[in-house]
Motif scaffolding. Sequence first.
Motif, mmCIF file in Angstrom:
data_model
loop_
_atom_site.group_PDB
_atom_site.id
_atom_site.type_symbol
_atom_site.label_atom_id
_atom_site.label_comp_id
_atom_site.label_asym_id
_atom_site.label_seq_id
_atom_site.Cartn_x
_atom_site.Cartn_y
_atom_site.Cartn_z
ATOM 1 N N ARG A 1 14.826 40.810 19.947
ATOM 2 C CA ARG A 1 14.442 40.048 18.755
ATOM 3 C C ARG A 1 15.698 39.715 17.978
ATOM 4 O O ARG A 1 16.497 40.595 17.681
ATOM 5 N N THR A 2 15.834 38.434 17.651
ATOM 6 C CA THR A 2 16.981 37.972 16.880
ATOM 7 C C THR A 2 16.480 37.101 15.743
ATOM 8 O O THR A 2 15.696 36.181 15.961
ATOM 9 N N GLU A 3 16.942 37.410 14.550
ATOM 10 C CA GLU A 3 16.603 36.599 13.387
ATOM 11 C C GLU A 3 17.896 36.261 12.657
ATOM 12 O O GLU A 3 18.689 37.144 12.348
ATOM 13 N N GLU A 4 18.113 34.978 12.421
ATOM 14 C CA GLU A 4 19.306 34.509 11.719
ATOM 15 C C GLU A 4 18.890 33.631 10.553
ATOM 16 O O GLU A 4 18.029 32.762 10.699
ATOM 17 N N ILE A 5 19.516 33.856 9.423
ATOM 18 C CA ILE A 5 19.310 33.006 8.257
ATOM 19 C C ILE A 5 20.678 32.605 7.744
ATOM 20 O O ILE A 5 21.511 33.466 7.433
ATOM 21 N N ASN A 6 20.930 31.319 7.705
ATOM 22 C CA ASN A 6 22.190 30.783 7.208
ATOM 23 C C ASN A 6 21.883 29.774 6.110
ATOM 24 O O ASN A 6 20.917 29.008 6.204
ATOM 25 N N GLY A 7 22.731 29.753 5.103
ATOM 26 C CA GLY A 7 22.518 28.801 4.026
ATOM 27 C C GLY A 7 23.811 28.499 3.306
ATOM 28 O O GLY A 7 24.801 29.214 3.436
ATOM 29 N N GLY A 8 23.786 27.435 2.556
ATOM 30 C CA GLY A 8 24.966 27.058 1.802
ATOM 31 C C GLY A 8 24.630 26.053 0.716
ATOM 32 O O GLY A 8 23.579 25.402 0.756
#
Length: 176
Positions: free
Chosen positions: A147-154
């Motif tokens: 299981r992989t969860e990524e959250i990126n923001g800018g």
Amino acid sequence: ADSSRRWGERWGSWDINKTIENYQDVQRMISGLTLDARPTEAWRNKLVVGLDWIDEENTRYVPYGFKGSGIPFGSRSSQRRRFNDLTLDMQSVYTLEAFGRFPTDITAGVQADFRDDTRTLADGRNFPAPGVSTVSSTAIRTAAETRTEEINGGVFLQGQMAFADRLFVTAGARVD
């Protein structure tokens, strides 16, 4: 190739290999939505939303009594993948005349990416008898899960000033 392996099959004859069942089901949807709003002539806004969704299943069944290589009591492998990628991009631009004569755009915005990837595997070998085909009925079982969860923001801010519509000066900042 010879009479028992007319295609030169490495792992058993053509007739034996036809008893192996391979199955793949992939459902995928890629979609996007763009919304533009212009509350005034000088102010414009844009929102872009994108979605990439995958639901995939892969199975391989080798029956009990398989006469090919190394699996005389059969096997079953079942893999599942679920993947979602949601992207958001919103920006707002305000145009003004700096110092009364230089067209200037001030832009601010946010960007985000939400990604979730889940993979499961169940594998089994050695069925107890012919006609049995589930992983849970095999004597030797292995399983794996990822299981992989990524959250990126800018966020960003940019200013651009034009001189005689030929020379442009741009300054910006971004934080991720």
